[in-house]
Each structure stands twice: as C-alpha cells, then as structure tokens.
Design a protein around this motif. Structure first.
Motif, PDB file in Angstrom:
ATOM      1  N   ARG A 138       0.838  -1.208   0.000  1.00 44.08           N
ATOM      2  CA  ARG A 138       0.000   0.000   0.000  1.00 44.08           C
ATOM      3  C   ARG A 138       0.874   1.259   0.000  1.00 44.08           C
ATOM      4  N   VAL A 139       1.929   1.241   0.817  1.00 41.70           N
ATOM      5  CA  VAL A 139       2.834   2.400   0.843  1.00 41.70           C
ATOM      6  C   VAL A 139       3.443   2.591  -0.548  1.00 41.70           C
TER       7      VAL A 139
ATOM      8  N   LEU B  71      10.183   9.364   9.196  1.00 38.56           N
ATOM      9  CA  LEU B  71       9.198   9.401  10.279  1.00 38.56           C
ATOM     10  C   LEU B  71       7.928  10.115   9.842  1.00 38.56           C
ATOM     11  N   LEU B  72       6.852   9.863  10.586  1.00 35.69           N
ATOM     12  CA  LEU B  72       5.581  10.551  10.348  1.00 35.69           C
ATOM     13  C   LEU B  72       5.424  11.694  11.345  1.00 35.69           C
TER      14      LEU B  72
ATOM     15  N   LEU C 146       6.863   6.417  14.092  1.00 33.11           N
ATOM     16  CA  LEU C 146       8.003   5.678  13.527  1.00 33.11           C
ATOM     17  C   LEU C 146       7.681   5.050  12.170  1.00 33.11           C
ATOM     18  N   GLY C 147       6.427   5.016  11.795  1.00 34.72           N
ATOM     19  CA  GLY C 147       6.043   4.416  10.520  1.00 34.72           C
ATOM     20  C   GLY C 147       4.573   4.052  10.540  1.00 34.72           C
ATOM     21  N   VAL C 148       4.201   3.141   9.644  1.00 38.12           N
ATOM     22  CA  VAL C 148       2.803   2.699   9.562  1.00 38.12           C
ATOM     23  C   VAL C 148       2.636   1.502  10.492  1.00 38.12           C
ATOM     24  N   ALA C 149       1.617   1.559  11.342  1.00 34.15           N
ATOM     25  CA  ALA C 149       1.338   0.424  12.226  1.00 34.15           C
ATOM     26  C   ALA C 149      -0.035  -0.132  11.888  1.00 34.15           C
TER      27      ALA C 149
ATOM     28  N   ALA D 138      -0.256   5.212   5.566  1.00 36.57           N
ATOM     29  CA  ALA D 138       0.501   4.738   4.387  1.00 36.57           C
ATOM     30  C   ALA D 138       0.610   5.871   3.369  1.00 36.57           C
ATOM     31  N   LYS D 139      -0.473   6.620   3.244  1.00 36.89           N
ATOM     32  CA  LYS D 139      -0.471   7.785   2.329  1.00 36.89           C
ATOM     33  C   LYS D 139       0.532   8.831   2.811  1.00 36.89           C
TER      34      LYS D 139
END
Ligand SMILES: Cc1cc2nc3c(=O)[nH]c(=O)nc-3n(C[C@H](O)[C@H](O)[C@H](O)COP(=O)(O)O)c2cc1C
Length: 199
Positions: free
Chosen positions: A22-23, A160-161, A167-170, A187-188
């Motif tokens: 998805r990412v 990072l977000l 830290l990322g997509v969870a 993810a977007k």
C-alpha cells in the motif's frame, strides 16, 4: 527510481504484504514513473550468523562468508533508491527468519565497523526507509522500534511521520478495519514523505 519492499511475514498477501504494498502503491500514485520490486523474506534461504567466521566480515567491508540469500538482499537494498520494510509480531518478536536476516546484516556492519579504523562508509548510508509494523493483540509500536533500530545500525534514514505512531505505519488486527492506527491513512502520509526524500 526504484523502490524495494521487504516483507518480513511468513505469509504472503496478508497484513504485512497489504501495508508494505500500500505504501509503495501510494508512492507510485504520486510518482507514476517509480519502479518497484518485492522481497519476501519467507522465500529466501537465510541462516543465522555463525559468528565464528567474524574475521571474514571484519576484513571484507559489508561482505559475508556464508553463501546464502542474506547478502543478495543487501545488494538489492544498495541498488534501490528507497526501501519500505515491514514485519509482524510473532510470539512477541519478529518472525525467526526475519530476525535471522536482520542479525546477519547487523553482524556484517558491527564486526566490520567495530574492528576497522577509517572504515568504508555503509553502502546504505542515508538511504530513505519507510517502516511498517504489524501486531494483533500487542502494540505494533514494538515492531516499529525494532525496525527503526535495524535501520539505524545500517545507517539508513528511517522516514518518520508527523502523527502517531510516528516511527512508521502500524497495523493492529484486521488492517482493513483498524480504527486505532489508521494504517491506510498513514501509508499515504509515509508515501508522501518518502517521495519528498527522493526529490
Ligand atoms: C505464529 C504467530 C504468532 C503471533 N504472535 C503474536 C504476538 O505475540 N503478538 C501479537 O500482537 N500478535 C501476534 N500474532 C498476530 C500477528 O501479528 C498478526 O496475525 C499479523 O497480521 C501477522 O502478519 P501477517 O498477516 O503479515 O502474517 C501472531 C501470529 C502468528 C501467525
């Protein structure tokens, strides 16, 4: 430009796969010229680090004496312009095959860099890397921390977000209906940040 996705789950087409791809899909929506490719750690032959041969990697920068797929994946990482790495929590840790692979790469970097003065810099230095962590009944942040540490040791640059979980997509449980971590929205966000790193 080329994006490499690394899927640390033992199961294909499940949650880790869904979010890593998805990412990458979101990145390609923003930049259709991007090429991509996936590595399934479950499909690779990867032995644990034998350690007793550490004089080899201490004297051969970022090379390993064990002839399996671990360093072939490193070569693909070096070739890529950015990475998206995802792993799930299996029994409170990443899957054993993924841990074996991470151990092999961390060993290569550790034994070389700790023994050599003026070491050849990491071939992954500054490589942008998006992280995806999955769990079901535990907090997926644990996996994101593990992946963040892995990237840091290899001198990559975890992207990072600005929003939780940072830290990322969870993803927790069924990622299609996760209203706590909102993995598809994140993810977007991660895709946009990765694209920014590449331009
Ligand atoms: C063997 C196994 C062990 C698991 N152990 C944990 C665990 O310790 N904590 C947790 O939150 N989820 C655990 N889970 C749930 C997984 O994290 C969840 O099913 C996740 O979606 C797996 O990723 P995948 O769908 O990409 O395989 C486990 C699942 C499996 C198959």
């Amino acid at each position: 430009m080329h994006i490499l996705g690394i899927i640390g789950s033992m199961r294909k087409n499940r949650n880790t796969h869904i979010l890593v791809t998805r990412v990458i899909h979101e990145m390609q929506t923003l930049a259709p010229e991007l090429e991509s490719d996936l590595v399934y750690i479950a499909d690779q032959t990867i032995h644990p680090c034998r350690v007793v041969c550490s004089t080899y990697c201490a004297t051969h920068p970022y090379q390993c004496a064990t002839p399996d797929d671990a360093t072939a994946i490193l070569d693909r990482m070096i070739q890529a312009d950015a990475l998206v790495i995802g792993a799930p929590l299996y029994f409170r840790a990443p899957p054993a095959q993924f841990q074996a692979w991470a151990e092999r790469l961390v060993s290569l970097f550790f034994f070389y860099e700790s023994q050599v003065q003026n070491a050849v810099p990491s071939p992954l230095k500054g490589k942008p890397c998006g992280l995806v962590g999955i769990a079901e009944y535990s907090n997926p942040h644990q996996i994101l921390e593990y992946l963040h540490d892995f990237c840091t040791v290899l001198k990559m640059r975890p992207v990072l977000l600005d929003t939780f979980p940072y830290l990322g997509v969870a993803g927790q449980g069924d990622v299609e209906h996760d209203t706590i971590f909102h993995p598809f929205e994140r993810a977007k966000d991660l895709a946009a940040k990765l694209i920014k790193e590449l331009t």
